[in-house]
Design an enzyme around this catalytic site. Structure first.
Site, PDB file in Angstrom:
ATOM      1  N   LEU A  82      -4.703  -3.391  -8.963  1.00 44.18           N
ATOM      2  CA  LEU A  82      -3.655  -3.262  -7.952  1.00 44.18           C
ATOM      3  C   LEU A  82      -2.462  -4.169  -8.219  1.00 44.18           C
ATOM      4  O   LEU A  82      -1.435  -4.047  -7.535  1.00 44.18           O
ATOM      5  CB  LEU A  82      -4.197  -3.589  -6.549  1.00 44.18           C
ATOM      6  CG  LEU A  82      -5.163  -2.576  -5.949  1.00 44.18           C
ATOM      7  CD1 LEU A  82      -6.597  -2.864  -6.358  1.00 44.18           C
ATOM      8  CD2 LEU A  82      -5.063  -2.565  -4.431  1.00 44.18           C
ATOM      9  N   ALA A  84       0.918  -5.525  -9.228  1.00 43.66           N
ATOM     10  CA  ALA A  84       2.156  -4.831  -9.606  1.00 43.66           C
ATOM     11  C   ALA A  84       3.343  -5.505  -8.942  1.00 43.66           C
ATOM     12  O   ALA A  84       3.203  -6.177  -7.913  1.00 43.66           O
ATOM     13  CB  ALA A  84       2.112  -3.364  -9.175  1.00 43.66           C
ATOM     14  N   TYR A 151      10.721   1.824 -10.682  1.00 43.13           N
ATOM     15  CA  TYR A 151       9.380   1.545 -10.150  1.00 43.13           C
ATOM     16  C   TYR A 151       8.468   2.760 -10.325  1.00 43.13           C
ATOM     17  O   TYR A 151       7.346   2.644 -10.827  1.00 43.13           O
ATOM     18  CB  TYR A 151       9.482   1.162  -8.663  1.00 43.13           C
ATOM     19  CG  TYR A 151       8.144   1.083  -7.954  1.00 43.13           C
ATOM     20  CD1 TYR A 151       7.290   0.004  -8.158  1.00 43.13           C
ATOM     21  CD2 TYR A 151       7.739   2.086  -7.077  1.00 43.13           C
ATOM     22  CE1 TYR A 151       6.058  -0.066  -7.517  1.00 43.13           C
ATOM     23  CE2 TYR A 151       6.512   2.024  -6.425  1.00 43.13           C
ATOM     24  CZ  TYR A 151       5.685   0.947  -6.643  1.00 43.13           C
ATOM     25  OH  TYR A 151       4.462   0.879  -6.008  1.00 43.13           O
ATOM     26  N   ARG A 218       8.066   9.598   5.861  1.00 38.33           N
ATOM     27  CA  ARG A 218       7.045   9.006   4.998  1.00 38.33           C
ATOM     28  C   ARG A 218       5.676   9.391   5.566  1.00 38.33           C
ATOM     29  O   ARG A 218       5.551   9.718   6.744  1.00 38.33           O
ATOM     30  CB  ARG A 218       7.163   7.467   4.985  1.00 38.33           C
ATOM     31  CG  ARG A 218       8.465   6.951   4.353  1.00 38.33           C
ATOM     32  CD  ARG A 218       8.479   7.153   2.860  1.00 38.33           C
ATOM     33  NE  ARG A 218       9.700   6.662   2.231  1.00 38.33           N
ATOM     34  CZ  ARG A 218      10.783   7.402   1.989  1.00 38.33           C
ATOM     35  NH1 ARG A 218      10.828   8.668   2.360  1.00 38.33           N
ATOM     36  NH2 ARG A 218      11.843   6.882   1.383  1.00 38.33           N
TER      37      ARG A 218
HETATM   38  N1  LIG Z   1       1.984  -0.736  -0.157  1.00 34.78           N
HETATM   39  C1  LIG Z   1       2.201   0.542  -0.436  1.00 34.78           C
HETATM   40  O1  LIG Z   1       2.696   1.308   0.393  1.00 34.78           O
HETATM   41  C2  LIG Z   1       1.825   1.110  -1.798  1.00 34.78           C
HETATM   42  C3  LIG Z   1       2.030   2.478  -2.030  1.00 34.78           C
HETATM   43  C4  LIG Z   1       1.683   3.011  -3.275  1.00 34.78           C
HETATM   44  C5  LIG Z   1       1.121   2.199  -4.248  1.00 34.78           C
HETATM   45  N2  LIG Z   1       0.950   0.874  -3.994  1.00 34.78           N
HETATM   46  C6  LIG Z   1       0.369   0.047  -5.056  1.00 34.78           C
HETATM   47  O2  LIG Z   1      -0.703  -0.715  -4.520  1.00 34.78           O
HETATM   48  C7  LIG Z   1      -0.782  -1.970  -5.206  1.00 34.78           C
HETATM   49  C8  LIG Z   1      -0.823  -3.115  -4.213  1.00 34.78           C
HETATM   50  O3  LIG Z   1       0.389  -3.133  -3.457  1.00 34.78           O
HETATM   51  P1  LIG Z   1       0.606  -4.059  -2.172  1.00 34.78           P
HETATM   52  O4  LIG Z   1       1.370  -3.265  -1.194  1.00 34.78           O
HETATM   53  O5  LIG Z   1      -0.678  -4.685  -1.768  1.00 34.78           O
HETATM   54  O6  LIG Z   1       1.616  -5.144  -2.758  1.00 34.78           O
HETATM   55  P2  LIG Z   1       1.530  -6.737  -2.837  1.00 34.78           P
HETATM   56  O7  LIG Z   1       2.834  -7.215  -3.401  1.00 34.78           O
HETATM   57  O8  LIG Z   1       1.084  -7.296  -1.527  1.00 34.78           O
HETATM   58  O9  LIG Z   1       0.361  -6.935  -3.899  1.00 34.78           O
HETATM   59  C9  LIG Z   1       0.573  -6.960  -5.289  1.00 34.78           C
HETATM   60  C10 LIG Z   1      -0.105  -8.220  -5.812  1.00 34.78           C
HETATM   61  O10 LIG Z   1       0.010  -8.248  -7.236  1.00 34.78           O
HETATM   62  C11 LIG Z   1       0.324  -9.574  -7.630  1.00 34.78           C
HETATM   63  N3  LIG Z   1       0.998  -9.485  -8.922  1.00 34.78           N
HETATM   64  C12 LIG Z   1       2.231  -8.950  -9.186  1.00 34.78           C
HETATM   65  N4  LIG Z   1       2.504  -9.018 -10.499  1.00 34.78           N
HETATM   66  C13 LIG Z   1       1.426  -9.615 -11.083  1.00 34.78           C
HETATM   67  C14 LIG Z   1       1.116  -9.977 -12.419  1.00 34.78           C
HETATM   68  N5  LIG Z   1       1.988  -9.743 -13.426  1.00 34.78           N
HETATM   69  N6  LIG Z   1      -0.070 -10.580 -12.667  1.00 34.78           N
HETATM   70  C15 LIG Z   1      -0.951 -10.827 -11.664  1.00 34.78           C
HETATM   71  N7  LIG Z   1      -0.703 -10.506 -10.375  1.00 34.78           N
HETATM   72  C16 LIG Z   1       0.473  -9.912 -10.089  1.00 34.78           C
HETATM   73  C17 LIG Z   1       1.186 -10.125  -6.525  1.00 34.78           C
HETATM   74  O11 LIG Z   1       1.204 -11.543  -6.461  1.00 34.78           O
HETATM   75  C18 LIG Z   1       0.538  -9.497  -5.294  1.00 34.78           C
HETATM   76  O12 LIG Z   1      -0.466 -10.327  -4.760  1.00 34.78           O
HETATM   77  C19 LIG Z   1       0.403  -1.992  -6.176  1.00 34.78           C
HETATM   78  O13 LIG Z   1      -0.064  -1.591  -7.442  1.00 34.78           O
HETATM   79  C20 LIG Z   1       1.357  -0.956  -5.627  1.00 34.78           C
HETATM   80  O14 LIG Z   1       2.166  -0.382  -6.630  1.00 34.78           O
HETATM   81  C21 LIG Z   1       1.280   0.309  -2.794  1.00 34.78           C
END
Ligand SMILES: NC(=O)c1ccc[n+]([C@@H]2O[C@H](COP(=O)([O-])OP(=O)(O)OC[C@H]3O[C@@H](n4cnc5c(N)ncnc54)[C@H](O)[C@@H]3O)[C@@H](O)[C@H]2O)c1
Length: 325
Positions: A82, A84, A151, A218
């Site tokens: 996860l 990102a 993205y 959305r």
């Molecule tokens: N929130 C949404 O609506 C949504 C929708 C579609 C997909 N996603 C995907 O779900 C995943 C989690 O998203 P989220 O909403 O919890 O975001 P978030 O920013 O809360 O979590 C992402 C985590 O990844 C960590 N991170 C970022 N880059 C990193 C790296 N290079 N090495 C190690 N850790 C790293 C960050 O510190 C963070 O804790 C992501 O992959 C995102 O693309 C989220």
């Protein structure tokens, strides 16, 4: 089950960690804390981090070579990837940084999986952005990908690498194409978290800004439902593979989100309106029948109830890292 979770200190990742630990699994948690916060892992650390226990946290970038050793030592049955860079507007401003985290980072995770002989990997794909601007909604997984922002392109590139590694090394890869996820622990600073942003500002009696005319839609899916999909994907038979939409199929406009939060809070102020930023999709909703049929997954929390729970969390909101938008 032995598991490794990347992005474990983030909004969705930390909620997944808690659920895995509560179900008795072992968790190695990786995060570079770029947007994630250790407070999200307080529950996991206080209950499960003592010597020899089931939880370990490593502050590490997924591109770091040490990931290979950590993965080899953890020998996970399932890797949940996860981590990102999740800010769409930041990806437009700095696509190199975005691709560094989201493309090179994903390759780093896949390389570590390959060295450790990991069989099952579950990837957080972006259902909200991978299909571009589809005309028929809700959109099915068979709709061709059409990424329209850096993205979206980088998250989709991650999917392509996953499929490529699955083919080359026989990994069993599941891609969960998530709609707009919301709920407790979502950072109100985030660009994606309109419910957290509006809720946090309105609780503080401050005005909110709607980007565009508020008619953009959305598909809002509650974080506990999303975590349930990850857990189901993690324990599915290894023949279950490919892409699964995770959403509700329901479109909600930004104006409707504002109305629902106003009504839950008894607020009467009208929002301000500002021009919509580039690269944002006007309407999206995901068809989730495949996840229902093959993962036995259905979303359980309606948006009204999810908003109520999120506001409750924001109200309790004494989290030190929770920065108001
Ligand atoms: N929130 C949404 O609506 C949504 C929708 C579609 C997909 N996603 C995907 O779900 C995943 C989690 O998203 P989220 O909403 O919890 O975001 P978030 O920013 O809360 O979590 C992402 C985590 O990844 C960590 N991170 C970022 N880059 C990193 C790296 N290079 N090495 C190690 N850790 C790293 C960050 O510190 C963070 O804790 C992501 O992959 C995102 O693309 C989220």
């Amino acid at each position: 089950m032995r598991t490794l979770v990347t992005g474990a200190a983030g909004f969705i990742g930390s909620t997944l960690v808690d659920r895995l630990l509560d179900e008795g699994h072992q968790v190695v948690a990786i995060d570079n804390l770029s947007t994630g916060v250790t407070a999200n892992l307080d529950h996991a650390r206080s209950r499960f981090e003592s010597a020899g226990d089931r939880f370990t946290f490593r502050q590490l970038d997924i591109r770091a070579p040490e990931l290979i050793e950590i993965m080899a030592a953890a020998r996970p049955d399932v890797v949940f990837h996860l981590a990102a860079q999740v800010d769409l507007r930041a990806s437009v401003a700095d696509p190199l940084h975005d691709a560094g985290c989201n493309v090179l980072g994903t390759i780093g995770v896949l390389e570590a999986c390959r060295h450790a002989g990991v069989d099952r990997i579950v990837y957080a794909a972006s259902g909200g952005s991978r299909y571009g601007a589809p005309t028929a909604l809700p959109v099915r997984e068979s709709t061709p990908a059409d990424p329209r922002s850096p993205y979206a392109a980088a998250k989709f590139a991650g999917e392509v690498y996953l499929s490529c590694y699955a083919e080359l090394y026989g990994m069993s890869a599941i891609r969960l194409a998530l709609a707009n996820v919301y709920g407790p622990r979502q950072n109100p600073r985030g660009e994606a978290g309109v419910i957290a942003v509006f809720g946090s500002r309105m609780l503080g009696g401050r005005p909110v800004t709607v980007f565009g005319d508020g008619t953009a839609t959305r598909d809002y899916v509650y974080v506990d439902d999303v975590v349930d999909a990850f857990v189901r994907a993690g324990r599915a038979p290894s023949t279950t593979r490919g892409i699964f939409n995770i959403g509700t199929g329901r479109q909600t406009t930004t104006n409707e989100v504002h109305r629902l939060i106003s009504s839950a809070l008894g607020a009467t102020a009208r929002p301000r309106y500002a021009p919509a930023p580039p690269a944002e999709v006007q309407a999206i909703a995901l068809d989730v029948r495949r996840a229902e049929e093959e993962l036995g997954w259905v979303p359980a929390v309606a948006v009204e109830e999810g908003i109520r729970r999120t506001l409750q969390w924001l109200r309790a909101g004494s989290k030190p890292e929770l920065v108001e938008a």
